[in-house]
Write a protein that holds these residues in place. Structure first.
Motif, PDB file in Angstrom:
ATOM      1  N   GLU A   4     -25.476  36.528 -36.776  1.00  0.00           N
ATOM      2  CA  GLU A   4     -26.119  35.810 -34.925  1.00  0.00           C
ATOM      3  C   GLU A   4     -24.199  36.698 -34.787  1.00  0.00           C
ATOM      4  OE1 GLU A   4     -26.407  31.990 -33.144  1.00  0.00           O
ATOM      5  OE2 GLU A   4     -26.934  31.849 -35.272  1.00  0.00           O
ATOM      6  N   SER A   5     -22.813  35.797 -35.261  1.00  0.00           N
ATOM      7  CA  SER A   5     -21.563  36.227 -34.193  1.00  0.00           C
ATOM      8  C   SER A   5     -21.079  37.367 -34.402  1.00  0.00           C
ATOM      9  CB  SER A   5     -20.629  35.861 -35.532  1.00  0.00           C
ATOM     10  OG  SER A   5     -20.455  36.625 -36.879  1.00  0.00           O
ATOM     11  N   LEU A   6     -21.939  38.582 -34.628  1.00  0.00           N
ATOM     12  CA  LEU A   6     -21.764  39.750 -33.889  1.00  0.00           C
ATOM     13  C   LEU A   6     -23.001  39.930 -32.757  1.00  0.00           C
ATOM     14  CD1 LEU A   6     -20.722  41.439 -37.316  1.00  0.00           C
ATOM     15  CD2 LEU A   6     -19.471  40.316 -35.667  1.00  0.00           C
ATOM     16  N   HIS A   7     -23.805  39.405 -32.525  1.00  0.00           N
ATOM     17  CA  HIS A   7     -24.674  39.162 -31.767  1.00  0.00           C
ATOM     18  C   HIS A   7     -23.974  40.224 -30.387  1.00  0.00           C
ATOM     19  CE1 HIS A   7     -28.410  37.779 -33.461  1.00  0.00           C
ATOM     20  NE2 HIS A   7     -27.960  38.758 -34.059  1.00  0.00           N
ATOM     21  N   GLY A   8     -24.515  41.264 -29.926  1.00  0.00           N
ATOM     22  CA  GLY A   8     -24.012  41.651 -28.482  1.00  0.00           C
ATOM     23  C   GLY A   8     -22.932  43.008 -28.429  1.00  0.00           C
ATOM     24  N   TYR A   9     -22.549  42.971 -29.794  1.00  0.00           N
ATOM     25  CA  TYR A   9     -21.870  44.094 -30.682  1.00  0.00           C
ATOM     26  C   TYR A   9     -21.675  45.743 -30.486  1.00  0.00           C
ATOM     27  CZ  TYR A   9     -17.868  41.095 -31.743  1.00  0.00           C
ATOM     28  OH  TYR A   9     -17.074  40.171 -32.351  1.00  0.00           O
ATOM     29  N   GLN A  10     -21.861  46.461 -29.272  1.00  0.00           N
ATOM     30  CA  GLN A  10     -21.838  47.902 -29.413  1.00  0.00           C
ATOM     31  C   GLN A  10     -21.521  48.299 -30.300  1.00  0.00           C
ATOM     32  OE1 GLN A  10     -20.288  47.971 -24.879  1.00  0.00           O
ATOM     33  NE2 GLN A  10     -17.952  48.742 -25.746  1.00  0.00           N
ATOM     34  N   LEU A  11     -22.465  49.824 -30.325  1.00  0.00           N
ATOM     35  CA  LEU A  11     -21.826  50.565 -31.207  1.00  0.00           C
ATOM     36  C   LEU A  11     -20.724  51.495 -31.128  1.00  0.00           C
ATOM     37  CD1 LEU A  11     -23.315  52.318 -33.916  1.00  0.00           C
ATOM     38  CD2 LEU A  11     -24.210  54.196 -31.943  1.00  0.00           C
ATOM     39  N   ALA A  12     -19.867  51.786 -31.985  1.00  0.00           N
ATOM     40  CA  ALA A  12     -18.634  52.530 -31.441  1.00  0.00           C
ATOM     41  C   ALA A  12     -18.619  53.959 -32.525  1.00  0.00           C
ATOM     42  CB  ALA A  12     -18.078  51.593 -32.105  1.00  0.00           C
ATOM     43  N   ARG A  13     -18.969  53.893 -33.216  1.00  0.00           N
ATOM     44  CA  ARG A  13     -19.519  55.223 -34.194  1.00  0.00           C
ATOM     45  C   ARG A  13     -20.364  54.951 -35.049  1.00  0.00           C
ATOM     46  NH1 ARG A  13     -14.159  57.087 -37.297  1.00  0.00           N
ATOM     47  NH2 ARG A  13     -14.149  54.731 -38.093  1.00  0.00           N
ATOM     48  N   SER A  14     -20.699  56.416 -35.771  1.00  0.00           N
ATOM     49  CA  SER A  14     -22.556  56.868 -35.997  1.00  0.00           C
ATOM     50  C   SER A  14     -22.267  58.035 -37.014  1.00  0.00           C
ATOM     51  CB  SER A  14     -23.287  56.580 -35.839  1.00  0.00           C
ATOM     52  OG  SER A  14     -24.230  56.037 -36.759  1.00  0.00           O
ATOM     53  N   GLY A  15     -21.986  57.980 -37.993  1.00  0.00           N
ATOM     54  CA  GLY A  15     -22.472  59.721 -38.711  1.00  0.00           C
ATOM     55  C   GLY A  15     -22.512  59.911 -40.146  1.00  0.00           C
ATOM     56  N   PRO A  16     -22.536  60.669 -40.288  1.00  0.00           N
ATOM     57  CA  PRO A  16     -22.285  60.746 -41.895  1.00  0.00           C
ATOM     58  C   PRO A  16     -20.800  61.218 -42.058  1.00  0.00           C
ATOM     59  CG  PRO A  16     -23.522  62.211 -40.937  1.00  0.00           C
ATOM     60  CD  PRO A  16     -22.729  61.854 -39.626  1.00  0.00           C
ATOM     61  N   LEU A  17     -20.757  60.857 -43.575  1.00  0.00           N
ATOM     62  CA  LEU A  17     -19.275  60.983 -44.163  1.00  0.00           C
ATOM     63  C   LEU A  17     -18.543  61.053 -45.346  1.00  0.00           C
ATOM     64  CD1 LEU A  17     -16.245  59.097 -42.925  1.00  0.00           C
ATOM     65  CD2 LEU A  17     -17.366  57.132 -43.852  1.00  0.00           C
ATOM     66  N   ASP A  18     -17.971  62.607 -44.875  1.00  0.00           N
ATOM     67  CA  ASP A  18     -18.321  63.729 -45.939  1.00  0.00           C
ATOM     68  C   ASP A  18     -16.491  63.398 -46.440  1.00  0.00           C
ATOM     69  OD1 ASP A  18     -16.473  65.177 -44.941  1.00  0.00           O
ATOM     70  OD2 ASP A  18     -17.473  66.179 -43.815  1.00  0.00           O
ATOM     71  N   ASN A  19     -16.554  63.722 -47.446  1.00  0.00           N
ATOM     72  CA  ASN A  19     -15.729  63.495 -48.534  1.00  0.00           C
ATOM     73  C   ASN A  19     -14.213  63.640 -47.990  1.00  0.00           C
ATOM     74  OD1 ASN A  19     -16.138  62.355 -50.616  1.00  0.00           O
ATOM     75  ND2 ASN A  19     -17.364  64.870 -51.538  1.00  0.00           N
ATOM     76  N   GLN A  20     -13.877  64.737 -47.092  1.00  0.00           N
ATOM     77  CA  GLN A  20     -13.074  65.931 -46.172  1.00  0.00           C
ATOM     78  C   GLN A  20     -12.760  64.729 -45.460  1.00  0.00           C
ATOM     79  OE1 GLN A  20     -10.667  68.144 -46.890  1.00  0.00           O
ATOM     80  NE2 GLN A  20      -9.514  67.534 -45.424  1.00  0.00           N
ATOM     81  N   GLU A  21     -13.508  63.773 -44.244  1.00  0.00           N
ATOM     82  CA  GLU A  21     -13.393  62.743 -43.548  1.00  0.00           C
ATOM     83  C   GLU A  21     -12.525  61.251 -43.868  1.00  0.00           C
ATOM     84  OE1 GLU A  21     -14.916  60.422 -39.660  1.00  0.00           O
ATOM     85  OE2 GLU A  21     -16.327  61.973 -40.665  1.00  0.00           O
ATOM     86  N   MET A  22     -13.445  61.494 -45.598  1.00  0.00           N
ATOM     87  CA  MET A  22     -12.942  60.114 -46.413  1.00  0.00           C
ATOM     88  C   MET A  22     -11.662  60.234 -46.380  1.00  0.00           C
ATOM     89  SD  MET A  22     -14.757  57.587 -46.831  1.00  0.00           S
ATOM     90  CE  MET A  22     -14.087  57.114 -48.926  1.00  0.00           C
TER      91      MET A  22
END
Length: 224
Positions: free
Chosen positions: A48-66
């Protein structure tokens, strides 16, 4: 009996993995990278305390990006050697009208990582997640930030292994705190993360997110 090609592949896949008496662990060997997207929390799943938060990033996370976003010395080869196959993350931030005052949670995120086997998940939690944070206390982590302290926090209510950290870092704009919960579901590693302005432990909030994430991971792994 006709054995189709995909059946042969499935049989070969299972021969390469230990059979456990735990049906949930076995189910995670049927999970592929394409399934991870459906496990990471959506906006409607947030506490509930994060309701209204908007999507900033979404996607695969490969080893290079990690590796590129990890501590100094991190490499994709190191993560591959630790058994990590891939992952998926989804990150939410407050809307622009929220003032960046002390106590504001500036990010909430969940990540699901896929490993070759459950033992590697356990090894990652202790030998990479916890150890890397503890080894970098006092070190610069970029953008003028330095890790000030790392403390373990209590984690309760999880199906299997779990570990939590409360991390304090400082920079030109003051203190930022991060509360991170890692937990294991077979060969899957779930992560819930909350970042806050100032010195604020968000163990309960991160735990609520992690338990919601665990529920989704289990449901999808078992196909229910």
């Amino acid at each position: 009996m006709i054995i189709r090609p995909h059946t042969l592949k499935l049989k070969a896949h299972w021969r390469n993995h230990p059979v456990s008496s735990n049906p949930l662990w076995n189910a995670t060997f049927r999970v592929g990278e394409a399934d991870l997207e459906h496990m990471a929390l959506e906006a409607g799943d947030l506490p509930e305390s994060l309701h209204g938060y908007q999507l900033a990033r979404s996607g695969p996370l490969d080893n290079q990006e990690m590796a590129e976003n990890g501590f100094n010395g991190s490499t994709a080869d190191r993560f591959r050697s630790a058994g990590r196959i891939g992952g998926f993350m989804r990150e939410f931030v407050p809307t622009a009208d929220v003032s960046p005052a002390s106590g504001t949670d500036f990010v909430g995120a969940t990540v699901v990582h896929l490993f070759e086997n459950p033992d590697q998940v356990s090894g990652w939690m202790s030998d990479i997640f916890v150890k890397d944070f503890e080894d970098n206390v006092g070190e610069s982590v970029g953008s003028g930030q330095q890790i000030v302290s790392v403390q373990k926090v209590e984690t309760d209510g999880f199906y299997d292994e779990s570990v939590g950290l409360y991390v304090l870092q400082g920079g030109p704009a003051g203190l930022l705190s991060s509360t991170v919960i890692d937990f294991r579901v077979g060969r899957l590693l779930g992560v819930a993360f909350v970042g806050s302005i100032g010195e604020h432990d968000r163990t309960q909030l991160a735990t609520d997110m992690a338990l919601a994430l665990e529920k989704r991971m289990v449901q999808i792994a078992l196909g229910i």
